[in-house]
Design an enzyme around this catalytic site. Structure first.
Site, PDB file in Angstrom:
ATOM      1  N   PRO A   2      16.595 -52.498   8.059  1.00  6.80           N
ATOM      2  CG  PRO A   2      18.050 -51.750   6.433  1.00  6.80           C
ATOM      3  CD  PRO A   2      16.937 -52.687   6.659  1.00  6.80           C
ATOM      4  CD  GLU A   3      12.545 -51.135  12.776  1.00  4.87           C
ATOM      5  OE1 GLU A   3      12.141 -50.316  13.607  1.00  4.87           O
ATOM      6  OE2 GLU A   3      12.327 -52.357  12.868  1.00  4.87           O
ATOM      7  CE  LYS A  59      10.981 -47.837   8.856  1.00  6.88           C
ATOM      8  NZ  LYS A  59      10.047 -48.946   8.542  1.00  6.88           N
ATOM      9  NE  ARG A 112      14.455 -61.099   1.916  1.00  3.99           N
ATOM     10  CZ  ARG A 112      14.090 -61.261   3.181  1.00  3.99           C
ATOM     11  NH1 ARG A 112      12.828 -61.416   3.486  1.00  3.99           N
ATOM     12  NH2 ARG A 112      14.980 -61.268   4.126  1.00  3.99           N
ATOM     13  NE  ARG A 264       4.873 -56.385   7.429  1.00  2.00           N
ATOM     14  CZ  ARG A 264       4.326 -57.011   6.381  1.00  2.00           C
ATOM     15  NH1 ARG A 264       3.840 -58.230   6.498  1.00  2.00           N
ATOM     16  NH2 ARG A 264       4.271 -56.432   5.213  1.00  2.00           N
TER      17      ARG A 264
END
Length: 274
Positions: A2-3, A59, A112, A264
């Site tokens: 989620p951004e 966020k 996670r 990334r």
DNA sequence: CAATCGTCCTGCGGGC
DNA sequence: TGCCCGCAGGACGATT
């Protein structure tokens, strides 16, 4: 993951579905995500509280209660907030269950386990460093090309990691930083101090456009993101570059590259992005 | 001082 | 078909 667009989608749905509801009970199935206070205090302080408003900062999802406290979530990679009306079965990976007085429920789930859950006094919100040091909201009315020039001015380093730095600008993550740079025709590894004014203006425009468009489509279900109703967002088919290594660039047709930038996975077109 | 690396963690996909 | 290995990543702290 989620951004900004995904958290904003959840916020808007929560305004419709849980605003005004009173928390009757809190069940903690896994206390791992709860920061700062004890699980016992977390439960105690939430019982009987009414959800008055839901806000977003970057966020972070910030829930205003009818007490001095704020209930704050950062979903990180795999956190989810799921609303269920009476009788529906429980989703997977649930860690905290908020039951309202009308028996509807809000589930906090996380695969996670990286997500953060805070319950802190309103006046202590600045004790969360990530919130205290957060950069401007890209969709706020007073954010403009000059402001972006100002915050990038004097900075050094590659543009993509800087766009993802929450202390520079709020809410941008791995997906939308890449999509914005692709639209702007800027290579993710461009040195920020060497960008021209025109290029920063293009990045501004692309960022605002892609974020607004993604909100319109209720976000991107990359990795584990689901909305408040447990449904996927609809923006993935509109992503132009993310996750498309080896596929044809929609603009020039050359093969999309993938490279690690700032640790990334980063996708780009080496022909369209300079 | 910017860049990189390790850490947290688990589902999933590639390879055989 | 099934197993094993390693990759994925937001943010932060430590190191280079």
């Amino acid at each position: 993951m989620p951004e900004l667009p995904e958290v904003e989608t959840i916020r808007q749905d929560m305004i419709k579905k849980v605003k005004g509801k009173k928390i009757e009970n809190v069940e903690i199935k896994n206390e791992k995500n709860i920061r700062i206070i004890s699980p016992e205090q977390f439960k105690e302080k939430l019982k009987g509280r009414v959800i008055e408003d839901i806000q977003r900062r970057g966020k972070f999802l910030i829930i205003n209660l009818d007490s001095d406290d704020l209930l704050i979530f950062h979903l990180k990679l795999t956190g989810r907030l799921l609303f269920s009306s009476v009788g529906k079965e429980e989703p997977k990976y649930v860690r905290i269950v908020f039951t309202f007085t009308d028996k509807s429920r809000l589930f906090f789930a996380d695969i996670r386990g990286f997500a953060d859950v805070f319950l802190i006094p309103r006046s202590d919100v600045e004790t969360i460093p990530a919130i205290k040091n957060m950069g401007p909201e890209p969709l706020s009315p007073d954010f403009n090309p000059d402001k972006l020039k100002q915050i990038l001015g004097g900075k050094r380093g590659k543009i993509k990691p800087l766009l993802m730095d929450q202390s520079v600008i709020a809410g941008i993550g791995n997906i939308y930083s890449q999509e914005a740079l692709y639209r702007a025709g800027i290579h993710p590894e461009r040195e920020v101090s060497k960008l021209t004014e025109k290029e920063i203006e293009a990045i501004y425009r692309s960022l605002v456009d892609v974020l607004k468009e993604a909100i319109k489509y209720r976000g991107s279900s990359v990795d584990a993101y689901l909305d408040l109703n447990g449904k996927e967002g609809n923006y993935v088919p509109h992503l132009k570059i993310y996750g498309k290594e080896g596929q044809a660039c929609p603009r020039c047709g050359s093969s999309i590259k993938k490279k690690r930038v700032g640790g990334r996975g980063t996708y780009f077109c080496s022909k369209c992005q300079k």
